[in-house]
Scaffold this motif. Structure first.
Motif, mmCIF file in Angstrom:
data_model
loop_
_atom_site.group_PDB
_atom_site.id
_atom_site.type_symbol
_atom_site.label_atom_id
_atom_site.label_comp_id
_atom_site.label_asym_id
_atom_site.label_seq_id
_atom_site.Cartn_x
_atom_site.Cartn_y
_atom_site.Cartn_z
ATOM 1 N N HIS A 211 0.404 6.776 2.944
ATOM 2 C CA HIS A 211 0.510 6.748 4.294
ATOM 3 C C HIS A 211 -0.922 7.132 5.263
ATOM 4 O O HIS A 211 -0.638 8.479 5.734
ATOM 5 C CB HIS A 211 1.756 7.539 4.867
ATOM 6 N N TRP B 290 0.828 -1.006 0.015
ATOM 7 C CA TRP B 290 -0.078 0.037 -0.005
ATOM 8 C C TRP B 290 0.796 1.234 -0.104
ATOM 9 O O TRP B 290 1.683 1.293 0.782
ATOM 10 C CB TRP B 290 -1.006 0.036 1.364
ATOM 11 N N GLY C 36 -3.171 2.673 5.240
ATOM 12 C CA GLY C 36 -1.739 2.240 5.102
ATOM 13 C C GLY C 36 -1.517 1.699 6.464
ATOM 14 O O GLY C 36 -0.596 0.788 6.744
ATOM 15 N N LYS D 267 0.069 -2.063 7.493
ATOM 16 C CA LYS D 267 1.464 -2.090 8.016
ATOM 17 C C LYS D 267 1.417 -3.154 9.264
ATOM 18 O O LYS D 267 2.229 -3.981 9.519
ATOM 19 C CB LYS D 267 1.747 -0.871 8.342
#
Length: 755
Positions: A734, A731, A738, A742
């Motif tokens: 941010h 991805w 995202g 993560k």
């Protein structure tokens, strides 16, 4: 069938809905009420068929055979098309064979018009139910969706080619699009709710209905114009003939007229003419230019006018035509473009003749602009289909001899031609005018013009039907849900809340976002729209009140100047002067005494016929007489159900003493308000409908943008397998998604390290 045979409803109940004068088309559709009953019965059958759709089974050979399945598809398409054409024909008859006011104006729509709107909703509801049943049946056939699509496109192309050689409109394309949307929702989406498909389907229904509505009303209006043109050829207007007949009957035995002929010094001819004009020549005869002449029993002038009786008798001998239903009136022949009547009315006292009253009437052609409200128009002559937006032109030997209306015509005819005795339609695209041209003879041309239907009007119809159909669908859904759950003994608020909670938990996140966006926007639009509508309507009422106040003050000042020297007199000449004052100021006027009793009026028939009492309104009398205010405006005076505004002011003499009260009714005030506010409301609906469609599309787009990452994550998690190496999710942004990805990648890596 008993009602069709015996008219039971119409005989048992005095209801306008069963009156054939409003709507009648055939034996099976003798009235609007019967059409509504038939529509309800058909809807009941459709609901029964739809409810039991899962129980229908097709023969095994039909389910297995591909060719038979394709033929069955074509057969269902043909049945569906025939059903749609039947409803289309009924819709045409509902507009063409009726006296129903089909105006897309919410304020002006009466209850009969709303019944027609309900019929349209029921018609589309039946079409929808049959379409769903047909599509559900085809699911059992050995035909793929690709084959269905090819068959559908091929059928559409064949039908389109056929219509190109007959009469092609967008109606067929949009019908096909609607059927395609319904099929897509069932074949592909498995009837899952989609805001886009929902809105698109209703948009197609509204588009089809608005196109047909505009077309059918245009056909009806052109037919009306053709009848008007043929009526103008004969010159005699039935409304005028009826008014002349009533005028004759009233004048012959009138005591005031008889007294004039018994003693010519009784009143002057001017006073007599004023009395007759105000007492008998209102309504449809009010726009005629009137001349009156009086002659004694020997044929000599009672009071000099310069016109001898022999002039009129010679007109009769020269070929003046006797008007129908009249004993003494004639129409001067060859008066193309206007009407010219004269009547030689004998005045009797007992068996002896006192003299003759000659009344000459000359009019402008087909003048629709009446100053009087409907309650002052003779009921027998009232027209159901008058249109105030017509303009008229009369050409004789290529030269304009007369015209009326707001459209500007050429003095020399260069554009209008038609075969003798035929109707020709001419569209002026540059000026957006539609002309109906009729040639009664080779040298004469009658032109009746009307503004073409604008795109704003088309958009108004589309928006109106779009919102109505959506509202109807919600009402039907709520009604069906209640009917299903009312059989449950535990039905109540608890079960309703439970049902809503269960279904709310099953709604997709994407759908929740779409509904939330649309709901928020709709609520905002409703609040803002209501506030705007309220403020605009109040502001317009205030403007009307200011105009009325300004008008009545000017009348007050002018009338006080007129009577400043002589005071208020009540003789015959004073009545003439009062009526002339009202005519010059284009106003209806009433003069009341300090006790509130009527002294003089410019509209005596209202009071002579007992429509209005001869006393001043109590609120106005108390406000001016007791509270001593300088003016009083009543925005809602009534004559029966007819509402109008009225203003009152005191009349003062040179010593500043109040000697009378002057009142002026404004009969067109409420109609003007309704038309203006109705136009504003229609514009508001148009804008809101467009915003609603735009927000629906935006909601779908935003919901997809928001939920696509979640769908992507869901698919990645579904492919994750413990005990083997899994690819991390990539991805690039941010954002919150995202961060979630993560953490997911960290968890997958930790699980693999611990394995």
């Amino acid at each position: 069938m008993s009602d069709l045979e015996f008219g039971w409803f119409n005989h048992q109940f005095d209801l306008d809905i069963f009156d054939p004068k409003i709507y009648a088309e055939s034996f099976f559709l003798p009235s609007l009420g019967d059409l509504l009953l038939n529509a309800i019965a058909l809807t009941w059958v459709s609901l029964f068929v739809y409810t039991n759709r899962k129980k229908y089974e097709l023969p095994g050979w039909l389910q297995r055979s591909k060719s038979a399945g394709l033929i069955f598809h074509v057969l269902l398409l043909a049945i569906f098309a025939a059903f749609a054409y039947l409803i289309d024909d009924i819709f045409f008859g509902l507009i063409y064979n009726s006296r129903i006011a089909f105006e897309i104006n919410i304020i002006n729509l009466d209850w009969i018009s709303w019944v027609c709107v309900l019929l349209l909703c029921l018609a589309w509801f039946n079409i929808y139910l049959f379409a769903i049943v047909f599509i559900k049946l085809t699911l059992k056939l050995n035909v793929t969706n690709k084959e269905r699509l090819v068959l559908f496109i091929a059928s559409l192309l064949i039908f389109t080619v056929f219509r190109l050689f007959t009469e092609f409109t967008a109606f067929f394309i949009v019908c096909a699009l609607l059927l395609f949307l319904l099929g897509y929702n069932i074949y592909i989406e498995q009837r899952r709710f989609s805001v886009l498909i929902f809105a698109s389907s209703f948009f197609c229904m509204a588009f089809i209905t608005s196109v047909k509505y505009i077309r059918f009303t245009d056909i009806r209006e052109r037919n009306l114009r053709a009848k008007v043109a043929e009526k103008l050829e004969t010159t005699d207007d039935p409304k005028v003939i009826n008014a002349i007949d009533i005028f004759e009957s009233g004048v012959k035995g009138n005591e005031y007229v008889i007294n004039y002929f018994k003693d010519s010094a009784y009143v002057s001819r001017t006073v007599l003419q004023n009395y007759i004009e105000k007492s008998f020549l209102d309504g449809f005869l009010s726009h005629f230019e009137v001349s009156m002449y009086t002659y004694n029993a020997q044929g000599d002038e009672v009071q000099p006018s310069g016109t001898k009786l022999s002039y009129f008798t010679e007109l009769v001998r020269a070929g003046a035509l006797k008007t129908p239903e009249s004993g003494y009136f004639y129409r001067i022949n060859d008066t193309f473009g206007y009407q010219n009547y004269f009547g030689i009315i004998p005045i009797f006292e007992g068996a002896s003749i006192l003299g003759r009253l000659v009344v000459e009437l000359k009019s402008q052609p087909y003048n629709y602009n009446q100053r009087f409200p409907e309650l002052l128009i003779d009921g027998k002559a009232r027209s159901e289909n008058q249109d105030n937006n017509y303009s008229f032109a009369f050409y004789n030997k290529g030269v304009l001899v007369n015209q009326s209306g707001k459209f500007t015509y050429d003095l020399i005819n260069r554009s209008f031609n038609a075969p003798v005795g035929k109707i020709h339609i001419l569209n002026d695209k540059e000026k957006k005018i539609n002309h109906l041209v009729f040639a009664p003879t080779a040298s004469k041309i009658i032109v009746i013009s009307k503004e073409r239907i604008t795109y704003v009007a088309r958009l108004a119809a589309l928006s109106f039907f779009f919102l109505v159909f959506i509202l109807f669908s919600f009402l039907v859904y709520i009604l069906i849900w209640f009917l299903k759950n009312m059989e449950n003994s535990a039905f109540g608020w608890f079960s309703i809340n439970k049902y809503l909670m269960i279904n709310a938990n099953q709604i997709l996140y994407k759908t929740r976002i779409q509904v939330s966006i649309i709901f928020a926007v709709v609520v905002t639009l409703l609040v803002v729209g209501w506030a705007t509508f309220y403020n605009i309507s109040e502001e317009y009422k205030k403007q009307q009140a200011d105009q009325i106040r300004d008008k009545i003050r000017k009348l007050q000042v002018s009338y006080e100047k007129q009577i400043s020297n002589s005071g208020i007199l009540l003789d015959a000449q004073a009545v003439v002067d009062f009526n002339q004052f009202a005519d010059v100021n284009t106003a209806f006027l009433n003069l009341y005494s300090l006790k509130g009793e009527l002294l003089m009026t410019s509209i005596p028939r209202l009071y002579d016929n007992g429509i209005v009492g001869k006393k001043m309104g109590p609120v106005a009398f108390i406000t001016l007489g007791k509270l001593k205010t300088s003016e009083f405006i009543n925005p809602a005076e009534k004559i029966g159900t007819f509402t109008y505004a009225a203003a009152y002011v005191p009349i003062r003499n040179n010593k500043n003493q109040t000697i009378a009260y002057l009142g002026s009714p404004f009969y067109g005030n409420q109609e003007d308000y309704d038309n203006t506010i109705g136009l504003f409301l229609n514009t508001l609906i148009n804008i809101y409908a467009l915003v609603f469609v735009a927000i629906g599309i935006l909601a779908v787009f935003l919901a997809n943008q928001i939920t696509n990452p979640l769908t992507f994550i869901q698919e990645s998690i579904r492919q994750t397998k413990l005990g083997r190496r899994n690819q991390p999710i990539h991805w690039s942004r941010h954002d919150e998604i995202g961060s979630l990805i993560k953490e997911y990648n960290k968890m997958i890596a930790a699980l693999e390290d611990s394995a």
